[in-house]
Scaffold this motif. Structure first.
Motif, mmCIF file in Angstrom:
data_model
loop_
_atom_site.group_PDB
_atom_site.id
_atom_site.type_symbol
_atom_site.label_atom_id
_atom_site.label_comp_id
_atom_site.label_asym_id
_atom_site.label_seq_id
_atom_site.Cartn_x
_atom_site.Cartn_y
_atom_site.Cartn_z
ATOM 1 N N LYS A 142 116.587 -9.718 73.480
ATOM 2 C CA LYS A 142 115.936 -9.733 72.341
ATOM 3 C C LYS A 142 116.281 -11.239 71.675
ATOM 4 N N LYS A 143 117.142 -11.903 71.933
ATOM 5 C CA LYS A 143 117.150 -13.359 71.551
ATOM 6 C C LYS A 143 115.760 -14.116 71.805
ATOM 7 N N ARG A 144 115.238 -13.972 73.057
ATOM 8 C CA ARG A 144 114.056 -14.574 73.425
ATOM 9 C C ARG A 144 112.822 -13.882 72.856
ATOM 10 N N GLY A 145 113.061 -13.038 72.322
ATOM 11 C CA GLY A 145 111.937 -11.971 71.948
ATOM 12 C C GLY A 145 110.920 -11.614 73.141
ATOM 13 N N LEU A 146 111.522 -11.201 74.335
ATOM 14 C CA LEU A 146 110.861 -10.650 75.463
ATOM 15 C C LEU A 146 110.937 -9.119 75.739
ATOM 16 N N SER A 147 109.879 -8.494 76.232
ATOM 17 C CA SER A 147 109.663 -6.961 76.146
ATOM 18 C C SER A 147 110.042 -6.824 77.724
ATOM 19 N N LEU A 148 110.610 -5.844 78.150
ATOM 20 C CA LEU A 148 110.883 -5.237 79.441
ATOM 21 C C LEU A 148 110.148 -4.030 79.978
ATOM 22 N N ASP B 241 121.048 3.108 77.288
ATOM 23 C CA ASP B 241 122.360 3.321 76.850
ATOM 24 C C ASP B 241 123.009 2.302 75.779
ATOM 25 N N VAL B 242 122.107 0.994 75.905
ATOM 26 C CA VAL B 242 122.348 0.046 75.039
ATOM 27 C C VAL B 242 121.505 0.162 73.559
ATOM 28 N N PRO B 243 122.691 0.139 72.558
ATOM 29 C CA PRO B 243 121.975 0.410 71.245
ATOM 30 C C PRO B 243 121.184 -0.685 70.706
ATOM 31 N N GLY B 244 119.864 -0.139 70.180
ATOM 32 C CA GLY B 244 118.991 -1.155 69.726
ATOM 33 C C GLY B 244 117.977 -1.633 70.965
ATOM 34 N N SER B 245 118.135 -0.722 72.135
ATOM 35 C CA SER B 245 117.097 -1.175 73.227
ATOM 36 C C SER B 245 115.770 -1.193 73.014
ATOM 37 N N SER B 246 115.421 -0.227 71.950
ATOM 38 C CA SER B 246 113.974 -0.083 71.732
ATOM 39 C C SER B 246 113.110 -1.330 71.363
ATOM 40 N N SER B 247 113.909 -2.234 70.852
ATOM 41 C CA SER B 247 113.373 -3.759 70.488
ATOM 42 C C SER B 247 113.131 -4.439 71.586
#
Length: 411
Positions: free
Chosen positions: A266-272, A289-295
């Motif tokens: 998220k900090k680097r603005g990268l998608s996976l 399982d990580v909250p906010g992983s959709s970002s």
């Protein structure tokens, strides 16, 4: 200061129920600087409870008990304590009034047997229940303290936090508290962690605990510290762990690697995106399982069959035939293919043999290839994991996330 815990209940000694109270007591009382010397369990037997009380109080100035304070004939903690201290149980009118009020408030009929809960001996001071119906007891003879709490976890905890902890702080003049720094390691086992942390084990002011998991190790550093020195202690120990463990240190406060990765992506603005074969979606589950992983997480392809690897991810058929699905070439193509398919910055792939069948001399069970594709960078890591099917899948998922983290630290 050390103390003992005694858990009472035949259902526990027969294995019909698990004890959860002792760990809760140990955790909460560690916060006021108390350390458990032993944890014992006894059945609902008057003589065994009494003998255990005597044995534990001969070695400790404080004993915490749970269980055996109910209204039935097998609830014998009050009786055992009265006999140990050489006193008689008698009905306490004030406790009886409190018990009657509790049952009235709960809208329940108070049966004759319930009155047993209002019995106490002269040395014992009651701990009044807030939500339950069974009072606790504090027996303090001036030298040693015995505290009996209900076995129901919620009732036990309300007394422990609301009455017992404040009483013990005052009674024993406790000023320091146990400060615990928790950290998570990935990529090294318990023995390697012990070797790397040898200087911490040599530090007599610290207590070091290693808690191994299938694919990671937790390190807990603890020490009795006054409140004003807590922050300095935590900062100094964090610096030591960073210096000794380097990139194998995932984070503090029991953070899992997927949480740390999510923050970094998220900090680097990268998608996976992910392409999973032998892990069957396990990495995707951990990521989501990580909250906010959709970002940062776009999606995954669980490509168990060669047809899906070829037709969905574009893995060359000739590579599948020549090298097999579990190979460096296929892992690389899977990572590139899923990144292209889902238009993600990074593609991560896993292909391997989780067993128990499917292995060979050339490709044994536990052989795993992990691929990573990020722009012009294409990495493949080969591993051979021991264990059963579940362990191999767990270790594979951890290794994949670890490869991604190492890549991001270098990028």
């Amino acid at each position: 200061m050390k103390y003992a815990i005694l858990i009472v209940g035949t259902e526990l000694t027969q294995g019909l129920k698990r004890d959860g109270n002792s760990s809760k007591i140990a955790l909460e009382l560690s916060k006021i600087g108390l350390e458990v010397s032993s944890i014992s369990t006894v059945p609902d037997d008057l003589l065994e409870i009494k003998d255990a009380i005597g044995s534990l109080l001969s070695k400790n100035d404080l004993l915490i008990m749970t269980g055996g304070l109910g209204p039935t004939l097998d609830d014998l903690t009050r009786n055992a304590l009265a006999e140990y201290f050489g006193q008689e149980l008698s009905l306490d009118p004030k406790l009886l009034e409190v018990t009657e009020d509790r049952y009235c408030l709960l809208g329940r009929k108070m049966q004759e047997a319930i009155k047993r809960q209002a019995e106490r001996f002269s040395l014992a001071e009651p701990i009044l229940p807030i939500n339950g119906t069974a009072p606790g007891l504090i027996a303090d003879d001036g030298k040693r303290v015995t505290i009996a709490l209900p076995g129901v976890p919620s009732e036990m905890m309300e007394m422990l936090l609301g009455s017992v902890s404040p009483y013990l702080v005052k009674r024993f003049g406790l000023t320091d508290s146990l400060v615990i720094l928790k950290s998570t390691l990935s990529g090294i086992n318990e023995v390697e962690a012990e070797e790397r942390l040898s200087e911490l084990f040599d530090d007599k002011s610290l207590k070091v605990s290693l808690i191994p998991h299938q694919a990671s190790v937790e390190v807990h550093l603890s020490a009795l510290i006054s409140k004003e020195l807590t922050q300095d202690f935590l900062a100094a120990q964090k610096e030591r762990l960073i210096r000794l463990l380097g990139e194998d240190l995932i984070g503090f406060d029991s953070k899992k690697i997927e949480t740390v990765l999510g923050e970094e992506l998220k900090k680097r603005g990268l998608s996976l995106s992910l392409a999973e074969s032998c892990t069957g979606g396990l990495i995707s589950k951990r990521i989501t399982d990580v909250p906010g992983s959709s970002s940062f997480f776009l999606g995954s392809v669980v490509c168990y069959s060669n047809d899906v690897k070829e037709e969905v991810l574009g893995v060359p058929k000739e590579d599948l035939i020549r090298f097999g699905a579990v190979s460096e070439s296929v892992a690389r193509s899977m990572a590139q293919g899923v990144s292209k398919l889902l238009s993600s910055d990074i593609g991560l792939s896993v292909t391997g043999i989780a067993g128990p069948d499917g292995g060979s001399k050339e490709k044994p069970v536990g052989l795993v290839y992990i691929g990573l594709s990020h722009g012009d960078i294409n990495l493949v890591e080969k591993s051979l994991f021991p264990g059963d099917r579940s362990e191999i899948r767990t270790k594979s998922s951890e290794a994949a996330l670890r490869l991604l983290r190492k890549h991001l630290l270098k990028a």
